[in-house]
Scaffold this active site. Structure first.
Site, PDB file in Angstrom:
ATOM      1  N   GLU A 107      40.225  42.811  31.234  1.00  0.00           N
ATOM      2  CA  GLU A 107      41.141  43.726  30.557  1.00  0.00           C
ATOM      3  C   GLU A 107      42.327  42.913  30.056  1.00  0.00           C
ATOM      4  OE1 GLU A 107      41.514  47.934  31.966  1.00  0.00           O
ATOM      5  OE2 GLU A 107      41.475  46.915  33.885  1.00  0.00           O
ATOM      6  N   GLU A 108      42.916  43.412  28.967  1.00  0.00           N
ATOM      7  CA  GLU A 108      44.092  42.737  28.423  1.00  0.00           C
ATOM      8  C   GLU A 108      45.262  42.748  29.401  1.00  0.00           C
ATOM      9  OE1 GLU A 108      46.798  44.958  28.058  1.00  0.00           O
ATOM     10  OE2 GLU A 108      45.356  46.497  28.674  1.00  0.00           O
ATOM     11  N   ASP A 158      49.432  39.403  41.066  1.00  0.00           N
ATOM     12  CA  ASP A 158      50.280  40.589  41.221  1.00  0.00           C
ATOM     13  C   ASP A 158      50.366  41.077  42.665  1.00  0.00           C
ATOM     14  OD1 ASP A 158      47.701  41.630  41.419  1.00  0.00           O
ATOM     15  OD2 ASP A 158      48.321  43.566  40.603  1.00  0.00           O
ATOM     16  N   LYS A 188      38.825  43.590  39.830  1.00  0.00           N
ATOM     17  CA  LYS A 188      39.274  42.382  39.172  1.00  0.00           C
ATOM     18  C   LYS A 188      39.841  41.474  40.255  1.00  0.00           C
ATOM     19  CE  LYS A 188      43.481  44.713  37.589  1.00  0.00           C
ATOM     20  NZ  LYS A 188      43.268  46.138  37.284  1.00  0.00           N
ATOM     21  N   SER A 204      49.545  48.249  43.239  1.00  0.00           N
ATOM     22  CA  SER A 204      49.275  47.102  42.381  1.00  0.00           C
ATOM     23  C   SER A 204      50.530  46.326  41.986  1.00  0.00           C
ATOM     24  CB  SER A 204      48.497  47.566  41.153  1.00  0.00           C
ATOM     25  OG  SER A 204      48.090  46.472  40.383  1.00  0.00           O
ATOM     26  N   HIS A 205      50.817  46.295  40.689  1.00  0.00           N
ATOM     27  CA  HIS A 205      51.914  45.494  40.155  1.00  0.00           C
ATOM     28  C   HIS A 205      53.226  46.259  40.125  1.00  0.00           C
ATOM     29  CE1 HIS A 205      49.715  47.905  37.379  1.00  0.00           C
ATOM     30  NE2 HIS A 205      50.807  48.033  36.669  1.00  0.00           N
ATOM     31  N   ARG A 232      49.138  57.193  42.836  1.00  0.00           N
ATOM     32  CA  ARG A 232      50.366  56.405  42.936  1.00  0.00           C
ATOM     33  C   ARG A 232      51.574  57.306  42.789  1.00  0.00           C
ATOM     34  NH1 ARG A 232      49.081  51.063  39.460  1.00  0.00           N
ATOM     35  NH2 ARG A 232      47.206  50.569  40.619  1.00  0.00           N
ATOM     36  N   ASP A 267      48.865  43.246  44.563  1.00  0.00           N
ATOM     37  CA  ASP A 267      47.663  43.358  45.409  1.00  0.00           C
ATOM     38  C   ASP A 267      46.610  42.302  45.104  1.00  0.00           C
ATOM     39  OD1 ASP A 267      47.187  44.522  42.926  1.00  0.00           O
ATOM     40  OD2 ASP A 267      45.649  45.855  43.731  1.00  0.00           O
ATOM     41  N   ASP A 291      44.888  41.413  42.339  1.00  0.00           N
ATOM     42  CA  ASP A 291      43.747  41.537  41.431  1.00  0.00           C
ATOM     43  C   ASP A 291      44.069  41.072  40.012  1.00  0.00           C
ATOM     44  OD1 ASP A 291      45.356  43.699  40.889  1.00  0.00           O
ATOM     45  OD2 ASP A 291      43.766  45.214  41.059  1.00  0.00           O
ATOM     46  N   ARG A 292      45.344  40.903  39.697  1.00  0.00           N
ATOM     47  CA  ARG A 292      45.691  40.436  38.346  1.00  0.00           C
ATOM     48  C   ARG A 292      45.966  38.938  38.331  1.00  0.00           C
ATOM     49  NH1 ARG A 292      49.401  44.801  35.136  1.00  0.00           N
ATOM     50  NH2 ARG A 292      48.002  46.564  35.486  1.00  0.00           N
TER      51      ARG A 292
HETATM   52  C1  G1P Z   1      47.061  49.664  33.765  1.00  0.00           C
HETATM   53  C2  G1P Z   1      46.324  48.735  32.838  1.00  0.00           C
HETATM   54  C3  G1P Z   1      44.837  48.810  33.094  1.00  0.00           C
HETATM   55  C4  G1P Z   1      44.559  48.493  34.563  1.00  0.00           C
HETATM   56  C5  G1P Z   1      45.389  49.403  35.442  1.00  0.00           C
HETATM   57  C6  G1P Z   1      45.245  49.039  36.910  1.00  0.00           C
HETATM   58  O1  G1P Z   1      46.653  50.993  33.539  1.00  0.00           O
HETATM   59  O2  G1P Z   1      46.602  49.034  31.490  1.00  0.00           O
HETATM   60  O3  G1P Z   1      44.163  47.928  32.257  1.00  0.00           O
HETATM   61  O4  G1P Z   1      43.204  48.673  34.856  1.00  0.00           O
HETATM   62  O5  G1P Z   1      46.764  49.307  35.091  1.00  0.00           O
HETATM   63  O6  G1P Z   1      45.655  47.731  37.178  1.00  0.00           O
HETATM   64  P1  G1P Z   1      47.503  52.018  32.633  1.00  0.00           P
HETATM   65  O7  G1P Z   1      48.887  52.067  33.199  1.00  0.00           O
HETATM   66  O8  G1P Z   1      47.511  51.445  31.263  1.00  0.00           O
HETATM   67  O9  G1P Z   1      46.755  53.317  32.722  1.00  0.00           O
HETATM   68 ZN    ZN Z   2      46.843  44.948  40.980  1.00  0.00          ZN
END
Ligand code: G1P
Ligand code: ZN
Length: 542
Positions: free
Chosen positions: A362-363, A276, A375, A112-113, A22, A278, A280-281
Site C-alpha cells: 500500500e502507498e 510505526d 504488512k 498502529s501509527h 480505534r 505496531d 507493520d509499516r
Molecule cells: C490507513 C491507510 C491504509 C492502511 C491503514 C492501516 O487507512 O491509508 O492504507 O491499511 O491505515 O494501517 P485509512 O486511514 O486511509 O483508512
Molecule cells: Zn501499523
C-alpha cells in the site's frame, strides 16, 4: 475465582474501521467499553475450547487491556491464550504466532501509527486463524453484536504476571507467555540471506533504523544489531514507550524527519529505515534519496527473486487501489497477475491464501508477503538489505535503474486532517454524484478518460466491497484518487492521491510535487476542496 456475568448495554459507535476499532484511549477506558467489544468478538467467532494469540504495541492502556481480555477469554471458555511477554507483540509477529501455532486467531491491541497516551489513541482488532485481519463480513458481525449486547463474561481473580515467560493458568485456561521477538526473528532468518547481509555489513555498510519509540525497537536490536552484526546504535529510539515519547509513530518524511534529515545530510549512512507504532509499516530511505512506498513495492517485486524465500519467483503482485501503478508494470514484465484491492490489508488475505499473489503493498508505507497475513515493516527492510547485498549498488542507483527500465510513476498523497466530518462527506457525495458527467471533459487542461467509485470484486470469494474511493483517470495515464480515511479518531481526514507517469529518463529527477503540479490543480478544481472543506493546503504530504 470464577467466571462472572456482568450486565451491560450496547454502546454507540463500536464499528471497526479500516483496521479494527480505534478510539481515543479515554473512550476505551470507559466502563464496559473494552469489555463490550471483546465480548462481541468472542460471541461472533466463538471462544469455547479455542486458542488465541494476544499482544499489542505497548501503548498506554495496553497492559491493563491485556489483563481484561485474558480474563474474558478464560470466562468465555477459551483453552489457551499465547501472549507476548509484557503483553507486547508487533502486529506482524502476532500474525506469525497465530499461524505458527495453528491457533483460532488473535486479538491485537494497537492503534498502529496513531499517537499513544492517556489522551491519545487505542485500538483492538481481531485476526483470523490465517493470521490476517478479520474480513468485512466478520467485522460487520462483530459490530452487529455490539448493538444488541446485554452481558459479558469476566474471570474474577488476580492479574497474571505477564513479565514471566512460561505457563500460567486462569481457571481452566492456560496462558503461555512467550518471547515476542524469538519466533519472528527465526522466520526472518528463514526468508533472507543473512550471510550475504552480514558480509555487506562487515565490508562497511552502515544503516540507521528509527524505531520511533515503538514496538519494533526490541525486534530491530535483535535482528539488525545482534543477528546481522550491525554496530550498536544502528537502532535509535529503540525502547518502546507507552506514549512513543510523545511522537507520532508514523514512518513518513513528516513524522520521521529526524531520520530524513540525517539521510539527506553529509554524514548519511548507506541506508535508513523506520517503522510505526505496531511494526507493520516501513519507510525506506537511501543516502540522499527517499523511496516512496509505491516505488518500494515495485522495486521489491522486481528484485524479490534475489532473496532465498522468493527465488522461485512471485505468483502475483497486489496493491491497494490508491497505490501507484508502478508495481503493475513490474507484474506485466514478469508475466504475473497484478491485483488492485481496496485500502486496508484485510483485502490481501484471500489472494495470499489462494496463492494468487506473493507480494502486496500500500502507498501508506505498508509492504508484505505471504510469510504472514499483515504488512510487515522489518520484513521490507530486510528484503531491501538482501537486495542491496546481492546487487552491491546504492539505493539511488537501484531506484534510477528501476525508473529507466519501467518509467517513473511520480506519486504523492496529500492529507487534509481533522476536517468537519459533515463537510468532508458532503464534498465526497457531490464528487460521486458528478462521476457520470466527467469522462470526456477537460479540467485544468487535462482530459478525463474515466471516473468511478471503486468497487472491488474479490476474485477468490466473490464478495463485493463498494464505495472504496473515487478514481479519476486522465488520457495521459495520470490518476487522482479521493477517499476519506477509515482509521482516524477525530473528525474526518481527506486523502488525495496523485499520480503521473513519466517514461522519459531525462525527466526522472524532478521533485514529485513539481511533476504533479498539473494533477494537483486538476484535483482541487474537480473536488472544489477549498470551497467544500475550507482548506487549500494539506497538513501532511507523503
Ligand atoms: C490507513 C491507510 C491504509 C492502511 C491503514 C492501516 O487507512 O491509508 O492504507 O491499511 O491505515 O494501517 P485509512 O486511514 O486511509 O483508512
Ligand atoms: Zn501499523
Amino acid at each position: 475465582m470464577s467466571a462472572h456475568i456482568h450486565k451491560t448495554h450496547p454502546i454507540e459507535g463500536q464499528k471497526p474501521g479500516t483496521s479494527g476499532l480505534r478510539k481515543k484511549t479515554p473512550v476505551f477506558m470507559k466502563p464496559h467499553y473494552l469489555e463490550n467489544f471483546v465480548q462481541a468478538i468472542f460471541d461472533t467467532v466463538g471462544a469455547a475450547g479455542k486458542t488465541f494469540v494476544l499482544g499489542g504495541d505497548g501503548r498506554y492502556f495496553n497492559d491493563r487491556a491485556a489483563q481484561v481480555i485474558l480474563k474474558m477469554a478464560a470466562a468465555n471458555g477459551a483453552a489457551r491464550v499465547i501472549v507476548g511477554r509484557g503483553a507486547i507483540l508487533s502486529t506482524p509477529a502476532a500474525s506469525h504466532l497465530i499461524r505458527l501455532n495453528r491457533t483460532d486467531g488473535g486479538i491485537i491491541m494497537s492503534a498502529s501509527h496513531n499517537p499513544g497516551g492517556p489522551t491519545e489513541d487505542f485500538g483492538v482488532k481481531f485476526n483470523m486463524p490465517n493470521g490476517g485481519p478479520a474480513p468485512e463480513a466478520v467485522t460487520e458481525a462483530i459490530f452487529a453484536r455490539t448493538r444488541d449486547i446485554a452481558e459479558y463474561r469476566l474471570w474474577d481473580g488476580p492479574d497474571i504476571d505477564l513479565d514471566r515467560l512460561g505457563e500460567a493458568r486462569l481457571g481452566d485456561m492456560a496462558v503461555t507467555v512467550v518471547d515476542p521477538v524469538a519466533d519472528y526473528a527465526t522466520l526472518m532468518e528463514s526468508l533472507f540471506d543473512f550471510d550475504a547481509i552480514r558480509a555487506m555489513v562487515t565490508a562497511g555498510f552502515t544503516m540507521r533504523f528509527d524505531a520511533m519509540c515503538a514496538v519494533t525497537g526490541p525486534y530491530a536490536h535483535e535482528i539488525l544489531e545482534r543477528r546481522l552484526g550491525m554496530a550498536e546504535g544502528t537502532v535509535v529510539q529503540g525502547t518502546p514507550l507507552p506514549d512513543f515519547g510523545g511522537h507520532h509513530p508514523d514512518p513518513n518524511p513528516t513524522w520521521a524527519h529526524v531520520l530524513m534529515d540525517e539521510m539527506m545530510g553529509p554524514d548519511a549512512p548507506d541506508f535508513g529505515a523506520a517503522s510505526d507504532g505496531d511494526g507493520d509499516r516501513n519507510m525506506i530511505v537511501g543516502r540522499g534519496i527517499y523511496v516512496s512506498p509505491s516505488d518500494s513495492l515495485a522495486v521489491l517485486a522486481a528484485n524479490a527473486h534475489l532473496a532465498p524465500a522468493y527465488r522461485g519467483g512471485l505468483k502475483g503482485v497486489a496493491r491497494s487501489m490508491p497505490t501507484s501503478t508502478a508495481a503493475d508494470r513490474v507484474a506485466k514484465a514478469l508475466g504475473i497477475e497484478a491485483f488492485e484491492t481496496p485500502t486496508g490489508w484485510k483485502f490481501f488475505g484471500n489472494l495470499l491464501d489462494a496463492g494468487r499473489c506473493t507480494i502486496c503493498g500500500e502507498e501508506s508505507f505498508g509492504t508484505g508477503s505471504d510469510h504472514v497475513r499483515e504488512k510487515d515493516g522489518l520484513w521490507a527492510v530486510l528484503l531491501w538489505l538482501n537486495i542491496l547485498a546481492v546487487r552491491k549498488q546504492s539505493v539511488a542507483a537501484i531506484l534510477r535503474d528501476h525508473w529507466k527500465t519501467y518509467g517513473r510513476n511520480y506519486y504523492s498523497r496529500h492529507d487534509f486532517e481533522a476536517l468537519d466530518a459533515r463537510a468532508a462527506e458532503e464534498m465526497m457525495s457531490r464528487l460521486k454524484a458528478s462521476i457520470p458527467t466527467l469522462p470526456g471533459t477537460e479540467i485544468e487542461g487535462m482530459s478525463i478518460a474515466a471516473a468511478d467509485d471503486f468497487a472491488y470484486h474479490d476474485p477468490v470469494d466473490g464478495s463485493v466491497s463498494r464505495g472504496q474511493g473515487v478514481r479519476i483517470r486522465f488520457v495521459d495515464g495520470s490518476r487522482i484518487v479521493l477517499r476519506l480515511s477509515g482509521t482516524g479518531t477525530e473528525g474526518a481526514t481527506l486523502r488525495l492521491y496523485l499520480e503521473r507517469y513519466e517514461p522519459d529518463p531525462a525527466r526522472h529527477a524532478m521533485d514529485p510535487q513539481e511533476a504533479l503540479a498539473p494533477v494537483i490543480r486538476a484535483a482541487h478544481a474537480l473536488a472544489g476542496i477549498k470551497e467544500q472543506i475550507g482548506r487549500d493546503r494539506p497538513n501532511v504530504i507523503t
